[in-house]
Design an enzyme around this catalytic site. Structure first.
Site, PDB file in Angstrom:
ATOM      1  N   ASN A  62      -4.336   1.109   6.142  1.00 47.87           N
ATOM      2  CA  ASN A  62      -4.786   2.491   6.346  1.00 47.87           C
ATOM      3  C   ASN A  62      -6.252   2.640   6.734  1.00 47.87           C
ATOM      4  OD1 ASN A  62      -2.287   3.553   5.939  1.00 47.87           O
ATOM      5  ND2 ASN A  62      -2.665   4.279   3.860  1.00 47.87           N
ATOM      6  N   GLU A 126      -0.932   3.566  13.701  1.00 44.55           N
ATOM      7  CA  GLU A 126      -0.064   4.607  13.143  1.00 44.55           C
ATOM      8  C   GLU A 126      -0.731   5.959  13.397  1.00 44.55           C
ATOM      9  OE1 GLU A 126       2.014   4.490   8.991  1.00 44.55           O
ATOM     10  OE2 GLU A 126       0.129   5.553   8.704  1.00 44.55           O
ATOM     11  N   TRP A 216       5.017   6.891  -7.843  1.00 42.99           N
ATOM     12  CA  TRP A 216       4.480   6.351  -6.597  1.00 42.99           C
ATOM     13  C   TRP A 216       3.555   5.180  -6.918  1.00 42.99           C
ATOM     14  CZ3 TRP A 216      -0.790   6.612  -4.919  1.00 42.99           C
ATOM     15  CH2 TRP A 216      -0.995   6.080  -3.627  1.00 42.99           C
ATOM     16  N   ARG A 247       5.465  12.760  -1.164  1.00 39.45           N
ATOM     17  CA  ARG A 247       6.299  11.604  -0.854  1.00 39.45           C
ATOM     18  C   ARG A 247       7.759  12.013  -0.725  1.00 39.45           C
ATOM     19  NH1 ARG A 247       2.361   9.818   0.568  1.00 39.45           N
ATOM     20  NH2 ARG A 247       1.294   7.893   0.114  1.00 39.45           N
ATOM     21  N   ASP A 349       9.972   0.806   7.423  1.00 41.17           N
ATOM     22  CA  ASP A 349       8.821   1.467   6.796  1.00 41.17           C
ATOM     23  C   ASP A 349       8.999   1.484   5.271  1.00 41.17           C
ATOM     24  OD1 ASP A 349       6.387   2.949   6.887  1.00 41.17           O
ATOM     25  OD2 ASP A 349       7.523   4.796   6.559  1.00 41.17           O
ATOM     26  N   HIS A 386      -7.764   5.598  -2.574  1.00 34.65           N
ATOM     27  CA  HIS A 386      -6.900   6.329  -1.634  1.00 34.65           C
ATOM     28  C   HIS A 386      -7.529   7.705  -1.408  1.00 34.65           C
ATOM     29  CE1 HIS A 386      -3.200   7.758   0.262  1.00 34.65           C
ATOM     30  NE2 HIS A 386      -2.642   6.554   0.140  1.00 34.65           N
ATOM     31  N   SER A 437      -6.082  -0.443   1.123  1.00 32.89           N
ATOM     32  CA  SER A 437      -5.955  -1.878   0.821  1.00 32.89           C
ATOM     33  C   SER A 437      -7.062  -2.676   1.496  1.00 32.89           C
ATOM     34  CB  SER A 437      -4.583  -2.385   1.281  1.00 32.89           C
ATOM     35  OG  SER A 437      -4.425  -2.215   2.681  1.00 32.89           O
TER      36      SER A 437
HETATM   37  O1  SFD Z   1       0.293   4.483   2.788  1.00 33.11           O
HETATM   38  C1  SFD Z   1      -5.586  -6.116 -14.743  1.00 33.11           C
HETATM   39  N1  SFD Z   1      -2.222   1.979  -0.618  1.00 33.11           N
HETATM   40  C2  SFD Z   1      -2.162   1.726   0.745  1.00 33.11           C
HETATM   41  N2  SFD Z   1      -3.157   1.147   1.430  1.00 33.11           N
HETATM   42  C3  SFD Z   1      -3.029   0.767   2.718  1.00 33.11           C
HETATM   43  O2  SFD Z   1      -3.974   0.218   3.315  1.00 33.11           O
HETATM   44  N3  SFD Z   1      -1.845   0.986   3.388  1.00 33.11           N
HETATM   45  C4  SFD Z   1      -0.755   1.582   2.799  1.00 33.11           C
HETATM   46  O3  SFD Z   1       0.304   1.673   3.404  1.00 33.11           O
HETATM   47  C5  SFD Z   1      -0.941   2.088   1.453  1.00 33.11           C
HETATM   48  N4  SFD Z   1       0.049   2.823   0.779  1.00 33.11           N
HETATM   49  C6  SFD Z   1       0.119   2.630  -0.620  1.00 33.11           C
HETATM   50  C7  SFD Z   1      -1.054   2.299  -1.342  1.00 33.11           C
HETATM   51  C8  SFD Z   1      -0.994   2.279  -2.749  1.00 33.11           C
HETATM   52  C9  SFD Z   1       0.224   2.495  -3.380  1.00 33.11           C
HETATM   53  C10 SFD Z   1       0.259   2.480  -4.874  1.00 33.11           C
HETATM   54  C11 SFD Z   1       1.392   2.730  -2.629  1.00 33.11           C
HETATM   55  C12 SFD Z   1       1.334   2.797  -1.257  1.00 33.11           C
HETATM   56  C13 SFD Z   1       2.703   2.915  -3.311  1.00 33.11           C
HETATM   57  C14 SFD Z   1      -3.520   1.829  -1.327  1.00 33.11           C
HETATM   58  C15 SFD Z   1      -3.861   0.386  -1.743  1.00 33.11           C
HETATM   59  O4  SFD Z   1      -2.758  -0.264  -2.244  1.00 33.11           O
HETATM   60  C16 SFD Z   1      -4.999   0.417  -2.766  1.00 33.11           C
HETATM   61  O5  SFD Z   1      -6.043   1.145  -2.188  1.00 33.11           O
HETATM   62  C17 SFD Z   1      -5.518  -0.969  -3.157  1.00 33.11           C
HETATM   63  O6  SFD Z   1      -4.472  -1.788  -3.612  1.00 33.11           O
HETATM   64  C18 SFD Z   1      -6.599  -0.861  -4.229  1.00 33.11           C
HETATM   65  O7  SFD Z   1      -7.052  -2.140  -4.585  1.00 33.11           O
HETATM   66  P1  SFD Z   1      -7.574  -2.493  -6.075  1.00 33.11           P
HETATM   67  O8  SFD Z   1      -7.920  -3.934  -6.097  1.00 33.11           O
HETATM   68  O9  SFD Z   1      -8.563  -1.511  -6.519  1.00 33.11           O
HETATM   69  O10 SFD Z   1      -6.258  -2.232  -6.999  1.00 33.11           O
HETATM   70  P2  SFD Z   1      -4.888  -3.095  -7.046  1.00 33.11           P
HETATM   71  O11 SFD Z   1      -4.602  -3.730  -5.742  1.00 33.11           O
HETATM   72  O12 SFD Z   1      -3.842  -2.182  -7.591  1.00 33.11           O
HETATM   73  O13 SFD Z   1      -5.175  -4.280  -8.106  1.00 33.11           O
HETATM   74  C19 SFD Z   1      -5.358  -4.049  -9.483  1.00 33.11           C
HETATM   75  C20 SFD Z   1      -5.363  -5.405 -10.165  1.00 33.11           C
HETATM   76  O14 SFD Z   1      -5.812  -5.297 -11.519  1.00 33.11           O
HETATM   77  C21 SFD Z   1      -4.930  -6.016 -12.355  1.00 33.11           C
HETATM   78  N5  SFD Z   1      -5.080  -5.439 -13.689  1.00 33.11           N
HETATM   79  N6  SFD Z   1      -5.986  -7.391 -14.853  1.00 33.11           N
HETATM   80  C22 SFD Z   1      -6.434  -7.788 -16.055  1.00 33.11           C
HETATM   81  N7  SFD Z   1      -6.499  -6.971 -17.144  1.00 33.11           N
HETATM   82  C23 SFD Z   1      -6.084  -5.683 -17.064  1.00 33.11           C
HETATM   83  N8  SFD Z   1      -6.156  -4.885 -18.138  1.00 33.11           N
HETATM   84  C24 SFD Z   1      -5.607  -5.203 -15.813  1.00 33.11           C
HETATM   85  N9  SFD Z   1      -5.121  -3.997 -15.371  1.00 33.11           N
HETATM   86  C25 SFD Z   1      -4.817  -4.163 -14.064  1.00 33.11           C
HETATM   87  C26 SFD Z   1      -3.576  -5.843 -11.683  1.00 33.11           C
HETATM   88  O15 SFD Z   1      -2.640  -6.811 -12.120  1.00 33.11           O
HETATM   89  C27 SFD Z   1      -3.968  -6.053 -10.231  1.00 33.11           C
HETATM   90  O16 SFD Z   1      -4.105  -7.423  -9.959  1.00 33.11           O
HETATM   91  S1  SFD Z   1       0.415   4.404   1.372  1.00 33.11           S
HETATM   92  O17 SFD Z   1       1.763   4.794   0.958  1.00 33.11           O
HETATM   93  O18 SFD Z   1      -0.575   5.215   0.732  1.00 33.11           O
HETATM   94  P1  AMP Z   2       0.385   8.261   3.267  1.00 31.50           P
HETATM   95  O1  AMP Z   2       1.670   7.579   3.609  1.00 31.50           O
HETATM   96  O2  AMP Z   2       0.537   9.717   2.958  1.00 31.50           O
HETATM   97  O3  AMP Z   2      -0.431   7.525   2.247  1.00 31.50           O
HETATM   98  O4  AMP Z   2      -0.499   8.241   4.602  1.00 31.50           O
HETATM   99  C1  AMP Z   2      -0.981   7.085   5.175  1.00 31.50           C
HETATM  100  C2  AMP Z   2      -2.242   7.443   5.897  1.00 31.50           C
HETATM  101  O5  AMP Z   2      -2.006   8.524   6.786  1.00 31.50           O
HETATM  102  C3  AMP Z   2      -3.367   7.892   5.001  1.00 31.50           C
HETATM  103  O6  AMP Z   2      -4.547   7.450   5.615  1.00 31.50           O
HETATM  104  C4  AMP Z   2      -3.262   9.398   5.022  1.00 31.50           C
HETATM  105  O7  AMP Z   2      -4.500  10.019   4.752  1.00 31.50           O
HETATM  106  C5  AMP Z   2      -2.795   9.662   6.452  1.00 31.50           C
HETATM  107  N1  AMP Z   2      -1.934  10.830   6.604  1.00 31.50           N
HETATM  108  C6  AMP Z   2      -0.722  11.055   6.045  1.00 31.50           C
HETATM  109  N2  AMP Z   2      -0.201  12.223   6.437  1.00 31.50           N
HETATM  110  C7  AMP Z   2      -1.096  12.776   7.275  1.00 31.50           C
HETATM  111  C8  AMP Z   2      -1.157  13.989   8.008  1.00 31.50           C
HETATM  112  N3  AMP Z   2      -0.176  14.892   7.960  1.00 31.50           N
HETATM  113  N4  AMP Z   2      -2.252  14.215   8.760  1.00 31.50           N
HETATM  114  C9  AMP Z   2      -3.260  13.326   8.806  1.00 31.50           C
HETATM  115  N5  AMP Z   2      -3.265  12.170   8.140  1.00 31.50           N
HETATM  116  C10 AMP Z   2      -2.209  11.885   7.378  1.00 31.50           C
END
Ligand code: SFD
Ligand code: AMP
Length: 637
Positions: A62, A126, A216, A247, A349, A386, A437
């Site tokens: 993203n 995207e 989620w 979602r 997807d 996010h 990510s």
């Molecule tokens: O689109 C301990 N995110 C998405 N990012 C993208 O780039 N593309 C996507 O397609 C993304 N989509 C998405 C995303 C998130 C989620 C939940 C979904 C879908 C369903 C966002 C990214 O995933 C997010 O920004 C990053 O992963 C953040 O990284 P970080 O490192 O801050 O968090 P992490 O990856 O969740 O890792 C956490 C770690 O900590 C560990 N942990 N370890 C020891 N002791 C403890 N007490 C702990 N508690 C946690 C975990 O095990 C893990 O290793 S979209 O749908 O939005």
């Molecule tokens: P999402 O699946 O909602 O996490 O979206 C993935 C990426 O697309 C994130 O960067 C969102 O901010 C962006 N996004 C999702 N929906 C829209 C929308 N309707 N308009 C603009 N950006 C969007």
């Protein structure tokens, strides 16, 4: 209590977490540590290959800025984030991540992540900032690189970090326990990098019955980052900025590809597109109501208004979008092929990142090319990486500051919290949303490089007070003793007058947050009186946390996860209460202060004072840094 072995690990840099930010940190720290003869240790509560939010994989990256190709500038990205967060963002932090993120993406590709390419070999976008990937194995690939860099001997998996160790105002390490063996861990370190993700299940989820727990955000991120930094006495920021994603209903499939790639409409049950029919509502939230793209919370808000008017359910018009794209292919044979291709992409997807949504489609006989699918606003989550913003208040880079920001945004080491030697990245650092990510990985690298510099400058190993450690050991393991002591007191081990099981404790927390702090039940609406009530009830809950009981190691982890959630909840409630306006309708609405106010265009920060056991709330200025003359060079390393 069963015998617990104490394992002591002394290191230079301790990385807590094994997710995207921690993997980035590992790669970078290994490089700089080698040059300086330092030791780096990484601890994850789970197995790095599939831990954190990316466990199931992702279907898009993203954040990709395309700086080198001149696709966008840093200023463009900063503006996008500032607008999406209704003006509340740290421009220095956002720009710092944005100038490094492309190199993380290029590394992912080098390590084997398939990124979609078009016929000319260019990345398939995207949207403006997002790239399509075949990302089922995204996390495995990123973790492998981290493991190779650090060496498996320096990685400890399945150890749950609970609490920080302090030497005065400097971090000295952390304590935790194994979730598989009777082992209590003491980590002594010169600097600690926190990357333990955000928090879910602080609010009651929509899911119930056999689906309970489905959300989620991944259930295993329980607010460990927030708890750790709060307990270390760090200043926190944007604790009110929760994230509510829209979602696909019940299995939480992503919508980004539908909105951006397939250009789908979302409509209510009467076939009205709320982004058009409700457009006049956006005037109330200017200037941010008038920016493009419309901020995520306002998109949610327009949808919620339809739902509150009884115009739901809301649908993603997948059938319409697919047919429209296919119709653009003039040749009938080609059109058929295109339809098949789109169908496959639609399923992939979900299969890449939210398999349960594909299962739900299959179970409900949904063919996306034929029928629309319901979408809904999820329960609130804490995910600063996010479209939320919660996390620790950290120092920015020295070179992206102006005269005004330098005094307040920079204190020596990039991504260091207000506690000496404590570094944060990903969901752990606040006010720098939209890193996702890839940006979390890049920020992990930035933070790790700075942490190693801190260690080089501060060579002494901090003192760890034995009494502090003994006290923590006793407190952390106490739920196991409590269960053993009182388990005979009732016929049902889950119900006992002398103790509370973590699941019951979680239900109580979720009920408080759901009803009084603007959860699903309250239609994301709250007010001063409701928040004060929530604080009263949270105080009782905190008292009762002394009665948590655990049958085994797994439940011991559950106990501490829920204590961590409770602290995240308190920081959240206090900060929504402090901010006397509504700035992010669609995330939460304060019915007693229902509009946005100029005087609240500030950061709302908080700090828990360990010495006084008291919270302090404070405003911090938003200092604009961009526009600046030109972009900064991409930094190496
Ligand atoms: O689109 C301990 N995110 C998405 N990012 C993208 O780039 N593309 C996507 O397609 C993304 N989509 C998405 C995303 C998130 C989620 C939940 C979904 C879908 C369903 C966002 C990214 O995933 C997010 O920004 C990053 O992963 C953040 O990284 P970080 O490192 O801050 O968090 P992490 O990856 O969740 O890792 C956490 C770690 O900590 C560990 N942990 N370890 C020891 N002791 C403890 N007490 C702990 N508690 C946690 C975990 O095990 C893990 O290793 S979209 O749908 O939005
Ligand atoms: P999402 O699946 O909602 O996490 O979206 C993935 C990426 O697309 C994130 O960067 C969102 O901010 C962006 N996004 C999702 N929906 C829209 C929308 N309707 N308009 C603009 N950006 C969007």
């Amino acid at each position: 209590m069963p015998d617990f072995e104490t394992v002591e690990v002394t290191t230079d840099l301790l990385i807590c977490g094994g997710g995207m930010a921690a993997c980035g940190a590992a790669v970078e720290a290994a490089y700089w540590a080698k040059q300086n003869g330092l030791k780096v240790t990484l601890v994850d509560k789970a197995a790095m290959d599939r831990s954190g939010a990316v466990a199931m994989g992702l279907s898009a990256i993203n954040q990709y800025v395309g700086l080198k190709d001149g696709q966008n500038t840093l200023k463009d990205y900063v503006e996008y984030v500032r607008n999406d967060l209704m003006g509340v963002t740290r421009e220095d932090l956002v720009a710092n991540i944005a100038r490094h993120v492309d190199s993380s993406v290029h590394l992912f590709e080098k390590w084997g992540l398939p990124i979609w390419k078009d016929a000319q070999g260019a990345y398939v976008h995207e949207g403006r900032w997002q790239l399509m990937i075949n990302g089922e194995s995204y996390k495995v690939i990123v973790a492998e690189a981290a493991k190779n860099a650090l060496g498996v001997d320096n990685i400890i998996e399945r150890v749950f970090i609970v609490e920080p160790l302090m030497d005065g105002d400097r971090i000295a390490g952390a304590v935790g326990f194994s979730v598989r063996e009777n082992k209590f861990y003491i980590f002594k370190a010169k600097a600690v990098l926190v990357a333990m993700g955000g928090a879910v299940h602080v609010f009651k989820p929509r899911s119930a019955g056999e689906g309970l727990g489905r959300a989620w955000y991944p259930p295993w991120n329980s607010g460990s980052s927030a708890y750790f930094t709060i307990k270390a006495g760090a200043e926190m920021t944007c604790q009110e900025v929760r994230f509510i994603p829209v979602r696909f209903k019940d299995a939480y499939g992503p919508v980004g590809a539908w909105f951006l790639l397939f250009k789908s409409r979302a409509t209510n049950a009467l076939d009205e597109a709320y982004m058009q029919t409700r457009a006049s509502e956006l005037d109330k939230w200017v200037p941010y109501g008038k920016v493009k793209p419309v901020p995520a919370n306002l998109r949610n808000w327009l949808m919620m208004l339809d739902v509150m008017d009884g115009k739901g359910p809301i649908y993603m018009r997948t059938e319409e979008a697919i047919q429209k794209i296919a119709a653009d292919t003039p040749d009938a044979k080609e059109q058929k092929k295109k339809l098949k291709e789109l169908e496959a992409e639609a399923w992939e997807d979900f299969l890449d990142m939210t398999i349960s949504q594909a299962i739900l489609w299959a179970a409900s006989n949904i063919a996306p090319e034929e029928a629309p699918s319901e979408i809904a606003a999820a329960e609130p989550y804490f995910i600063g990486s996010h479209s939320g913003a919660s996390g620790a208040w950290v120092s920015g880079p020295e070179d992206i500051q102006n005269d005004k920001s330098k005094g307040s945004y920079f204190w020596g080491y990039c991504n260091m919290a207000t506690v000496q030697g404590l570094f944060c990245a990903g969901d752990a650092s606040g006010a720098s949303s939209h890193k996702f990510s890839s940006g979390s990985h890049a920020e992990g690298r930035i933070a790790a490089k700075a942490a190693i510099k801190f260690i080089v400058d501060n060579k002494s190993q901090p003192n760890v007070d034995k009494a502090q450690v003994d006290g923590l050991r006793k407190k952390i393991l106490a739920p196991l003793d409590r269960f053993q002591q009182f388990k005979g007191g009732s016929s049902d081990p889950d119900i006992n007058p002398e103790y509370m099981k973590p699941k019951m404790f979680m239900f109580r927390l979720q009920k408080i947050m759901d009803e009084y702090a603007g959860g699903v039940t309250a239609q994301f609406t709250t007010s001063q009186r409701n928040l004060e009530k929530a604080l009263d009830l949270l105080a009782f809950l905190k008292e009762d946390s002394e009665k948590l009981a655990a049958e085994d190691l797994h439940e011991l982890m559950r106990c501490w996860e829920n204590v961590q959630r409770m602290w995240q909840a308190e920081a959240h409630v206090r900060t929504i209460l402090f901010r006397e306006e509504t700035r992010w309708p669609g995330y939460y609405f304060r019915s007693d202060t229902p509009s946005m106010k100029k005087e609240w265009e500030v950061f709302a920060n908080c700090r828990w004072d360990p010495a006084k056991d008291a919270w302090e709330m404070m405003k911090r200025d938003i200092v604009p840094i961009f526009p600046q003359p030109g972009d900064h060079e991409l930094l190496g390393g």
